[in-house]
Design a protein around this motif. Structure first.
Motif, PDB file in Angstrom:
ATOM      1  N   SER A 127       0.818  -1.207   0.000  1.00  0.00           N
ATOM      2  CA  SER A 127       0.000   0.000   0.000  1.00  0.00           C
ATOM      3  C   SER A 127       0.855   1.260   0.000  1.00  0.00           C
ATOM      4  O   SER A 127       2.021   1.243   0.381  1.00  0.00           O
ATOM      5  N   LEU A 128       0.240   2.348  -0.431  1.00  0.00           N
ATOM      6  CA  LEU A 128       0.793   3.697  -0.354  1.00  0.00           C
ATOM      7  C   LEU A 128      -0.147   4.497   0.538  1.00  0.00           C
ATOM      8  O   LEU A 128      -1.372   4.327   0.469  1.00  0.00           O
ATOM      9  N   PHE A 129       0.415   5.375   1.383  1.00  0.00           N
ATOM     10  CA  PHE A 129      -0.446   6.142   2.275  1.00  0.00           C
ATOM     11  C   PHE A 129       0.062   7.566   2.439  1.00  0.00           C
ATOM     12  O   PHE A 129       1.219   7.865   2.182  1.00  0.00           O
ATOM     13  N   GLN A 130      -0.853   8.410   2.890  1.00  0.00           N
ATOM     14  CA  GLN A 130      -0.535   9.784   3.248  1.00  0.00           C
ATOM     15  C   GLN A 130      -1.367  10.139   4.470  1.00  0.00           C
ATOM     16  O   GLN A 130      -2.578   9.933   4.487  1.00  0.00           O
ATOM     17  N   ILE A 131      -0.714  10.685   5.491  1.00  0.00           N
ATOM     18  CA  ILE A 131      -1.393  11.096   6.714  1.00  0.00           C
ATOM     19  C   ILE A 131      -1.098  12.569   6.948  1.00  0.00           C
ATOM     20  O   ILE A 131       0.063  12.973   6.987  1.00  0.00           O
ATOM     21  N   ASN A 132      -2.129  13.374   7.076  1.00  0.00           N
ATOM     22  CA  ASN A 132      -1.994  14.793   7.404  1.00  0.00           C
ATOM     23  C   ASN A 132      -2.528  14.996   8.813  1.00  0.00           C
ATOM     24  O   ASN A 132      -3.641  14.554   9.124  1.00  0.00           O
ATOM     25  N   LYS A 133      -1.733  15.657   9.671  1.00  0.00           N
ATOM     26  CA  LYS A 133      -2.144  15.915  11.048  1.00  0.00           C
ATOM     27  C   LYS A 133      -2.014  17.402  11.356  1.00  0.00           C
ATOM     28  O   LYS A 133      -1.137  18.075  10.824  1.00  0.00           O
ATOM     29  N   THR A 134      -2.867  17.865  12.248  1.00  0.00           N
ATOM     30  CA  THR A 134      -2.770  19.227  12.770  1.00  0.00           C
ATOM     31  C   THR A 134      -2.673  19.161  14.287  1.00  0.00           C
ATOM     32  O   THR A 134      -3.074  18.171  14.901  1.00  0.00           O
ATOM     33  N   ASN A 135      -2.130  20.206  14.877  1.00  0.00           N
ATOM     34  CA  ASN A 135      -2.034  20.336  16.334  1.00  0.00           C
ATOM     35  C   ASN A 135      -1.243  19.200  16.990  1.00  0.00           C
ATOM     36  O   ASN A 135      -1.641  18.668  18.027  1.00  0.00           O
ATOM     37  N   VAL A 136      -0.096  18.850  16.428  1.00  0.00           N
ATOM     38  CA  VAL A 136       0.765  17.823  17.016  1.00  0.00           C
ATOM     39  C   VAL A 136       1.666  18.495  18.055  1.00  0.00           C
ATOM     40  O   VAL A 136       2.325  19.490  17.756  1.00  0.00           O
ATOM     41  N   PRO A 137       1.697  17.982  19.311  1.00  0.00           N
ATOM     42  CA  PRO A 137       2.503  18.629  20.352  1.00  0.00           C
ATOM     43  C   PRO A 137       3.988  18.675  20.013  1.00  0.00           C
ATOM     44  O   PRO A 137       4.544  17.736  19.459  1.00  0.00           O
TER      45      PRO A 137
END
Length: 187
Positions: A127-137
């Protein structure tokens, strides 16, 4: 935290969640959808020590997140899929400036892949993936101890796995992955 030998923290999180998921089959297609509603109560405290002022606070946050996926069976042994899912992670254990709680982290993951049964008892997935996160400490100051949040982070990568049934009671898993993570915006 390595350079803080006296650092202690007490954190208690309680979570109540409701999760609903359903899968529909239609010919060679499989459709999946799910919703999760969660409420998290977090209380956190750090006693005073030689390098840290004490703090105590509690925070209650709730969120509804979703997931969806589609899978197409090319033949009985091979299928391709796409999935998208949201995440919610409270940051109640991280003291912000003036001991204010940090906003919760949010995420969105996209994944596309292929699954193949090599032979009965041996399955491969790539698989190929992309994860976008906001507000990471992120650590802002170690004395006094304060955190802030990054505006955005992105992880892109690939993953491959083999899962085999060696005996009726032994299952073996081999996995490899590559990830490229970057901070996409700072606050």
């Amino acid at each position: 935290i390595r350079d803080r030998p006296f650092f202690t923290q007490s954190r208690v999180s309680k979570s109540n969640a409701f999760y609903f998921q359903d899968q529909i089959s239609w010919g060679n297609w499989r459709l999946l959808a799910g919703l999760r509603n969660e409420q998290v109560n977090t209380s956190s405290s750090v006693p005073s020590d030689p390098t840290t002022a004490s703090y105590n606070y509690s925070q209650t946050e709730s969120a509804t997140t979703g997931r969806a996926g589609v899978l197409y069976m090319i033949n009985p042994a091979t299928s391709v899929y796409y999935s998208i899912s949201q995440s919610f992670i409270p940051n109640g254990g991280y003291p912000g400036v003036n001991n204010t709680p940090l906003p919760s982290s949010r995420g969105l993951q996209n994944e596309i892949g292929v699954k193949h049964t090599v032979w009965k008892g041996l399955e491969a997935t790539a698989s190929l993936f992309q994860i976008n996160k906001t507000n990471v400490p992120a650590l802002l100051s170690s004395s006094p101890l304060y955190f802030t949040v990054n505006g955005g982070e992105q992880s892109k990568g690939w993953e491959a796995s083999l899962v085999g049934q060696a005996t009726s009671s032994l299952r073996m898993i081999a996995n490899a992955s590559g990830i490229n993570a970057t901070v996409t915006s700072a606050t």
